[in-house]
Motif scaffolding. Structure first.
Motif, PDB file in Angstrom:
ATOM      1  N   PHE A  44    -119.558   1.752  63.238  1.00 23.04           N
ATOM      2  CA  PHE A  44    -118.801   2.423  62.262  1.00 23.04           C
ATOM      3  C   PHE A  44    -119.400   3.746  61.410  1.00 23.04           C
ATOM      4  N   LEU A  45    -120.750   3.635  61.550  1.00 24.06           N
ATOM      5  CA  LEU A  45    -121.484   4.627  60.736  1.00 24.06           C
ATOM      6  C   LEU A  45    -121.873   5.872  61.842  1.00 24.06           C
ATOM      7  N   LEU A 104    -118.971  12.070  53.162  1.00 24.83           N
ATOM      8  CA  LEU A 104    -119.007  10.537  53.420  1.00 24.83           C
ATOM      9  C   LEU A 104    -120.036   9.794  53.145  1.00 24.83           C
ATOM     10  N   PHE A 105    -120.385   8.990  52.281  1.00 20.01           N
ATOM     11  CA  PHE A 105    -121.262   8.198  51.830  1.00 20.01           C
ATOM     12  C   PHE A 105    -121.282   6.765  51.929  1.00 20.01           C
ATOM     13  N   CYS A 106    -122.044   5.847  52.780  1.00 19.31           N
ATOM     14  CA  CYS A 106    -122.179   4.719  52.704  1.00 19.31           C
ATOM     15  C   CYS A 106    -123.165   3.869  51.877  1.00 19.31           C
ATOM     16  N   LYS A 147    -127.382  -3.507  59.818  1.00 12.44           N
ATOM     17  CA  LYS A 147    -126.152  -2.848  59.003  1.00 12.44           C
ATOM     18  C   LYS A 147    -126.060  -1.472  59.338  1.00 12.44           C
ATOM     19  N   LEU A 148    -127.317  -0.845  59.001  1.00 13.79           N
ATOM     20  CA  LEU A 148    -127.213   0.888  59.134  1.00 13.79           C
ATOM     21  C   LEU A 148    -127.161   1.263  60.576  1.00 13.79           C
ATOM     22  N   PRO A 208    -119.680  11.201  59.984  1.00 13.25           N
ATOM     23  CA  PRO A 208    -120.837  11.767  59.411  1.00 13.25           C
ATOM     24  C   PRO A 208    -121.045  11.020  58.167  1.00 13.25           C
ATOM     25  N   TRP A 209    -121.420   9.967  58.351  1.00 12.87           N
ATOM     26  CA  TRP A 209    -121.701   9.175  56.951  1.00 12.87           C
ATOM     27  C   TRP A 209    -123.185   9.456  56.595  1.00 12.87           C
TER      28      TRP A 209
END
Lengths: 68, 216
Positions: free
Chosen positions: A34-35, B2-4, A29-30, A39-40
């Motif tokens: 999309f990540l 932005l934080f996931c 997932k990480l 800048p997530w």
């Protein structure tokens, strides 16, 4: 007693294997595309620290990895 | 910023319950948070998953953040709006809410009328919790006397009530026993829910882990 020990060992292996699977799913997932497109941050502590420094609120997107 | 956040269900994963802590009930879920993690806005299934919908949520969060700042700097109107938002998010306990209401001083009848039902939500929840714990204590006393119900439905409610009592007492061993009893009784009382059992008991299993770890 040997049967019990074997059963316990198998149970522990089962649990360890389940955790390994969860960790693999998290890592997958990480590594999602999309990540990489923005800048997530994925570390909550660091996100709060950065928010405090920059005075910008946090836009938190919640997802999961343990199930599709 | 932005934080996931990714819920992983990995044992010991930090902040794995952040979603429910911020009022999320499922995925996807978006929240606007202040730098200390305080909830400012949230976007779940009650809102459209569109650019316009998300934009509105973000703008609400930014506006509320400004009100929070003003409220903390003695702007009573802003403090009132911030309090209303916190109550609607379910972010405050009753005693915290009452202190903030007192700090607002005298309110107009309209503002008081908007606030009262939100405070009542907390008061009712507290009374319900107290009664649940009291009921659990009574059933715990029955259990100690060796009186366990035979009827599956009754036994399921019996153990559920003891779960509330055990959690209140932070008694991990009792909670574990009650959890086992509750699941066994529910599996017999409602066999049609067999495939959902893990999901139904997921939250309670997490509570057990917390109790075992010595957490609240």
């Amino acid at each position: 007693m040997k049967t019990l020990s074997l059963a316990a060992a198998l149970a522990i292996c089962g649990i360890a294997s389940a955790q390994d699977s969860l960790e693999a799913r998290r890592d997958s997932k990480l590594a999602s595309e999309f990540l990489k497109k923005a800048p997530w941050m994925t570390d909550y502590d660091k996100a709060r620290e950065e928010s405090k420094k920059s005075n910008k609120p946090i836009l938190a997107y919640f997802s999961r990895s343990f199930a599709p | 910023m932005l934080f996931c956040h990714v819920t992983t269900h990995i044992d010991g994963a930090p902040y794995d319950e952040l979603l429910t802590e911020k009022g999320g009930g499922g995925w996807p879920f978006v929240a606007v948070l202040d730098a200390d993690g305080t909830l400012l806005a949230r976007h779940g299934y009650d809102r459209p998953f569109t650019v316009a919908g998300y934009t509105q949520t973000i703008e609400e969060g930014i506006e509320l953040r400004a009100k929070r700042r003003k409220g903390e700097n003695y702007d009573k109107a802003a403090a009132y709006d911030w309090l209303l938002a916190q109550l609607s998010f379910g972010s405050l306990k009753l005693d915290e809410a009452k202190k903030k209401v007192t700090a607002l001083g005298k309110l107009t009848p309209e503002k008081q009328a908007a606030l009262d039902p939100l405070i009542a939500n907390l008061e009712v929840a507290l009374i319900e919790k107290e009664q649940a714990v009291a009921l659990g204590k009574k059933f715990f006393d029955l259990k100690k006397a060796g009186k366990i119900p035979s009827d599956d439905g009754t036994r399921s409610r019996f153990w559920d009530a003891i779960l509330d009592y055990a959690e209140d007492q932070k008694d991990a061993a009792l909670y574990e026993e009650a959890l086992k009893g509750s699941r066994e009784a529910m599996e017999k009382a409602q066999p049609d829910l067999a495939e959902f059992m893990d999901r139904l008991f997921e939250g309670k299993e997490r509570t057990l882990k917390k109790l075992k770890a010595g957490g609240k």
